[in-house]
Scaffold this motif. Structure first.
Motif, PDB file in Angstrom:
ATOM      1  N   PRO A  23      58.399  32.996  52.592  1.00  0.00           N
ATOM      2  CA  PRO A  23      59.038  33.728  53.708  1.00  0.00           C
ATOM      3  C   PRO A  23      59.796  32.827  54.684  1.00  0.00           C
ATOM      4  O   PRO A  23      60.861  33.221  55.178  1.00  0.00           O
ATOM      5  CB  PRO A  23      57.846  34.402  54.404  1.00  0.00           C
ATOM      6  N   LEU A  77      63.053  32.057  53.017  1.00  0.00           N
ATOM      7  CA  LEU A  77      63.906  33.260  53.017  1.00  0.00           C
ATOM      8  C   LEU A  77      64.533  33.468  54.392  1.00  0.00           C
ATOM      9  O   LEU A  77      65.726  33.796  54.508  1.00  0.00           O
ATOM     10  CB  LEU A  77      63.096  34.501  52.624  1.00  0.00           C
ATOM     11  N   ALA A  78      63.737  33.263  55.428  1.00  0.00           N
ATOM     12  CA  ALA A  78      64.244  33.452  56.794  1.00  0.00           C
ATOM     13  C   ALA A  78      65.302  32.401  57.126  1.00  0.00           C
ATOM     14  O   ALA A  78      66.347  32.702  57.711  1.00  0.00           O
ATOM     15  CB  ALA A  78      63.098  33.401  57.793  1.00  0.00           C
ATOM     16  N   ALA A 119      68.559  33.200  55.396  1.00  0.00           N
ATOM     17  CA  ALA A 119      69.108  34.553  55.583  1.00  0.00           C
ATOM     18  C   ALA A 119      70.409  34.531  56.371  1.00  0.00           C
ATOM     19  O   ALA A 119      71.226  35.446  56.250  1.00  0.00           O
ATOM     20  CB  ALA A 119      68.088  35.436  56.301  1.00  0.00           C
ATOM     21  N   TYR A 161      70.881  41.807  60.135  1.00  0.00           N
ATOM     22  CA  TYR A 161      69.977  40.837  59.513  1.00  0.00           C
ATOM     23  C   TYR A 161      69.392  41.380  58.222  1.00  0.00           C
ATOM     24  O   TYR A 161      68.845  42.481  58.182  1.00  0.00           O
ATOM     25  CB  TYR A 161      68.838  40.482  60.470  1.00  0.00           C
ATOM     26  N   GLN A 203      67.044  39.934  54.872  1.00  0.00           N
ATOM     27  CA  GLN A 203      66.346  38.830  54.228  1.00  0.00           C
ATOM     28  C   GLN A 203      66.700  38.849  52.741  1.00  0.00           C
ATOM     29  O   GLN A 203      66.672  39.906  52.117  1.00  0.00           O
ATOM     30  CB  GLN A 203      64.849  39.006  54.431  1.00  0.00           C
TER      31      GLN A 203
END
Lengths: 456, 456
Positions: free
Chosen positions: A21, A24-25, A28, A37, A39
Motif C-alpha cells: 500500500p 501504491l500510494a 499514485a 485520486y 490508487q
C-alpha cells in the motif's frame, strides 16, 4: 480469474510487481495538484524492454490502463494513476548504453537521470542540454514524455531538439525504432517528434538516442536588480534587441525574492523588487556579458560588475526555487508562454489580476523564451474561508490563462497538459485540432490503454 | 462532364489555372532524376488560402491527385507530377504577412522565397536560419515540406527547428492551425513536426510562423587545404574534439575542386586534393577561429591565415557548386548522413566503390552534420556503352547507400525521400515503421489524393 498483479508477476518474474500500500500510494501521483485520486492496482518496476513489452501485453489483454512513469517529477499530472490502472515505473532501466564522444551522441535507457547523463557527458566536454528544474532527479524518459524545457533552452533548445531516435513499445507490445543515429535525417514522417511530448499516450519510450552539445568552457553570469518587475521584463527585450543570445535569462519577481530569502537567509528583496539573471556562455561569453551589462544598466538596473560567482550562486538558488513545494488546491504553479514582445504586458496583467482576485502571486520566468511560471496561492484560515479562497484562486488561474491566450500565448510552455491542464486545452486548441489528435491517439492505441485521459 | 481544369477555373476564377503545354511541361518535374515522367492535367497558381481550399475540394471530389509545389528546386522528385494529377503551385502566395523583430518571429505565406525572408529579417539583425543551396530561389513552403537543411544547420538547426506554427489545408479542404506563436509550447501532440518534412502528403502548408535567429555580427572563415580527402575528413572530427561549434563546416574533395576551377577559372585543385571550409560566427568567432586554425594545421592542413575574404568567397563558390547540373540517369547526387565518427571511413568507402564500379565521383559534405552529397556520374559514349554505364552507376549508388546504412547512417539527411529514394527506404525502415506511416497517411488522406507515391 487471477488478478492483473498475479498475471504481471507471472509474466515478469519476482521482485518487479509491487502491491504494498505504501508503494501504491507513492506511485499514485506525480507532483501536480490531484483532481481525482486513484490508487493503482499495482506498480511494475520494469528492468528491461521485454519487461515493458510483457507488462503492456498483459494489460492490453485485460484492457487495463497503463501509466508509464519516470521519476514522477511532472507537475501537470501526466503520471497520475487513473482508475483501475497499473503504473509502470521505468526507474530501474537506468543504464547509459553508449556515450560516443566523437559522434556527440548517447544511447540511454529511459530511467537514466538527467544529471547522471550530464555528469557522464561532462567528462568528454559535452552536455545533455535540456535542464528542467528537476534535472537532479528527473529521468530522460520523463523529459522525453513531456518535451521538457528548462533554463538554458533559449539557446540550446528543448528536449525535442536533442532527441535523434527512440525505441518505443506500442500498445500491442511490439517494439519499434524511430528516427536516426545521425544529426540530420528526413526519411519518412517525424515519428520521433510525435512521441516526444506525448506523455506516454501513444507508446512507451524504452530507449533514446540523444544529441549532446558542447559544454561551454567559459560562462559569465550577470545579476540585475530592478526597482519593479515590469522594468525587469523590459530588460529581457532590451537584451534581445541587442541581438545577444544568452544561455539563460531568468526573471524573478519580488515574491520570489522574498521566498528565496526565507529559504536561504539572503537579502535579495532588500536589493530590488525584481531580479533578472543572465548567463552567457561559450567563446564569446565575456563580450556578450559586457553588452548585456550595458543594456541592462541603461534600462535602470543595478547590475553586478564583480566576478560572477555570486550571480552563479543566484542561478543555483533560482534552479531550486521550487523547493519542496507541491501544488494543491490552494497553491498552483502555471506554465504559460507568450510572444516575447508581450512579456511586460503579461507581467502587468498578472499583477493586476492577483489584486483583483485577492490571491498571492510570485513569478519566475524563463524570460528568454517568454515562458512564465506564476504561482498563485491563498493562505488557509478555516474550512469556510478556505473553500472561498480556493474558488478565488481558480478564478485567478482561469484569468491568467485567458490573458495569455489573448496575447497569442500557450497554456503550457514546457510542463505539458497532463491531467491538470485539460480543462483549458479547448481554449487553446479548437475542436478540429483536438479531434485530429484523438484520431491519432486511436490509431496508436485503439483500446485506449496507454495513459488514458491525459495530454489531449 | 467538364474537365478538372474547367472545374478548377470555375472554382478559382480566371488566370489561375493553366493548361499551356509549355507550362505543363515545366511543372511536370522538379530537379530530381525522372523515373516516370507524367504531364499534369493542369497547373493551378493559387493566390490565397481559399484558392488552395477550392483546388483541394475540386480534386477531392474527383479523386484527382494534387501535387503541391514551391519553386520546384527539390532533388528527390517530391514535386514530380504523378499520373493524372493537378500540380498546385504556391509561388504566388509570396507575402511576408508579419515580421516582428521583438518577438523574433515572422509569419509568411508558403511561396515566400527563403532569400527574401532573410533580406527582410536582416534589416532587424535577424535571419531565417535554414539555408539550402537553393535559398536564393526556393520557398519557405518547400523548405518546410522537405525539412530542408543547408550549410549552417550544424549550429542553427534544420527547418523543423525554426518552425513554430503552420496553417495547413487538409485533404478535405478544411484549414487547421498547428503549433504556437511562442518559442516554446507543448500543448497536445506535435502536429507541426508531423507536417514538416511530409512532402505535401499529409496536408498542404499554406502559412508558417517561423522563429528568427540573430544575425551574427562577426564571421570568420577558414580555408584548409589537405593533401588527401581522408585527412580533411579527419579535420572535421578534430574540430569537434576541440568542442568548437562552427556555423559552417563544408568538406570538398578533389573532384569538386576541379569542377569549381572549371566554372570559376580558379586554381583550387593546385592548392590541395581536398578543402575544408570552416566558418565561425558570433561574439566568439575570432577566438573560435584561432582554435580551428591550430587544430587543422596540426592535422596536416595548409590553413589560410589572411583576412577571411578569400575563404568567404570560397564558401559562396561552395554554395553554388551544384551549378546548373540537373541529375539524370547518368549523374545522380546522393544525400546520405553517417554518425560523425564514421566520416573518414565513409569517405574512404566512397572512393573505393567508385573505383570498383568504374564511375566518377565528387563529394561535397555538410561535414559538421555528417551529411554527405556524393555525386556519381558516367561519361556518355554511345547508346550501348551508355546503358552499361548507367547500370554501373546504379550499382555504385546502391553500394553507397548500403555502406552508409551499415555505418548507422540514413539514406537522406536533408533532401527527402520524394519519389527517387523510395527504392531504398525499406533498407532503412523496416515494415512495421513503414506500415505505421502508411496508416498515418491514410488517417490524414483516406482517398490518397495528396501527392501520392511520395515520401513514405
Amino acid at each position: 480469474m487471477s488478478s492483473i498483479a498475479d498475471e504481471l508477476t507471472s509474466a515478469l518474474g519476482p521482485g518487479k510487481v509491487v502491491q504494498d500500500p505504501a508503494v501504491l500510494a507513492a506511485y499514485a501521483v506525480d507532483q501536480a495538484p490531484v483532481l481525482d485520486y486513484q490508487q493503482p492496482l499495482a506498480v511494475v518496476f520494469a528492468e528491461s524492454v521485454p519487461d515493458v513489452q510483457a507488462a503492456v501485453r498483459s494489460c492490453a489483454a485485460r484492457r487495463v490502463p497503463i501509466v508509464a512513469r519516470g521519476a514522477g517529477t511532472g507537475v501537470s499530472g501526466g503520471a497520475h494513476a487513473t482508475e483501475g490502472s497499473v503504473v509502470l515505473s521505468l526507474e530501474r532501466m537506468n543504464r547509459i548504453l553508449d556515450l560516443n564522444p566523437d559522434d556527440e551522441t548517447a544511447v540511454v535507457e529511459p530511467g537514466v537521470v538527467n544529471a547522471d547523463l550530464n555528469d557522464a557527458a561532462a567528462r568528454h566536454g559535452l552536455m545533455f542540454a535540456p535542464d528542467p528544474a528537476s534535472f537532479t532527479i528527473s529521468t530522460i524518459g520523463g523529459n522525453v514524455a513531456t518535451n521538457a524545457g528548462g533554463l538554458r533552452c533559449a539557446k540550446y533548445g528543448v528536449t525535442r531538439d536533442s532527441v535523434l531516435a527512440l525505441d518505443v513499445v506500442l500498445a500491442d507490445g511490439s517494439l519499434i525504432h524511430t528516427g536516426h543515429q545521425t544529426f540530420k535525417g528526413v526519411a519518412g514522417y517525424d515519428l520521433t517528434g510525435l512521441f516526444v511530448g506525448s506523455e506516454g499516450t501513444l507508446g512507451i519510450v524504452v530507449g533514446a538516442t540523444v544529441r549532446l552539445k558542447y559544454l561551454p568552457r567559459e560562462v559569465h553570469t550577470i545579476a540585475a536588480f530592478y526597482p519593479d518587475f515590469r522594468q525587469a521584463a523590459a530588460g529581457v527585450l532590451a537584451v534581445g534587441k541587442a541581438r545577444v543570445q544568452p544561455a539563460i535569462m531568468e526573471l524573478l519577481d519580488g515574491g520570489s525574492l522574498v521566498q528565496l530569502d526565507e529559504i536561504h537567509g539572503s537579502d535579495l528583496a532588500g536589493r530590488g523588487a525584481s531580479l533578472l539573471l543572465v548567463q552567457t556562455d561559450g567563446f564569446g561569453a565575456a563580450a556578450e556579458a559586457d553588452v548585456v551589462r550595458d543594456v541592462l544598466a541603461a534600462g535602470g538596473a543595478v547590475v553586478t560588475t564583480e566576478a560572477s560567482e555570486e550571480a552563479e550562486h543566484l542561478v543555483d538558488m533560482r534552479r531550486n526555487s521550487r523547493g519542496v513545494e507541491v501544488d494543491d488546491q490552494y497553491r498552483v504553479g502555471e506554465d504559460v508562454a507568450v510572444p516575447r514582445s508581450r512579456l511586460v504586458d503579461y507581467v502587468a496583467a498578472l499583477e493586476s489580476l492577483a489584486e483583483t482576485h485577492e490571491v498571492r502571486l510570485k513569478v519566475v520566468a524563463h524570460a528568454g523564451d517568454g515562458n512564465l511560471h506564476p504561482t498563485f496561492w491563498v493562505d488557509r484560515v478555516n474550512d469556510l474561508a478556505d473553500a472561498e479562497a480556493a474558488a478565488r484562486l481558480n478564478k485567478a488561474l482561469d484569468a491568467s490563462i485567458a490573458v495569455a491566450l489573448d496575447m497569442g500565448g500557450t497554456i503550457t510552455g514546457e510542463h505539458g497538459i497532463g491531467q491538470y491542464k485539460l480543462r483549458w486545452l479547448s481554449l487553446e486548441q479548437p475542436e478540429p485540432i483536438r479531434e485530429l489528435q484523438r484520431r491519432l491517439k486511436e490509431l496508436f492505441d485503439p483500446a485506449g490503454i496507454l495513459n488514458p485521459g491525459k495530454a489531449i
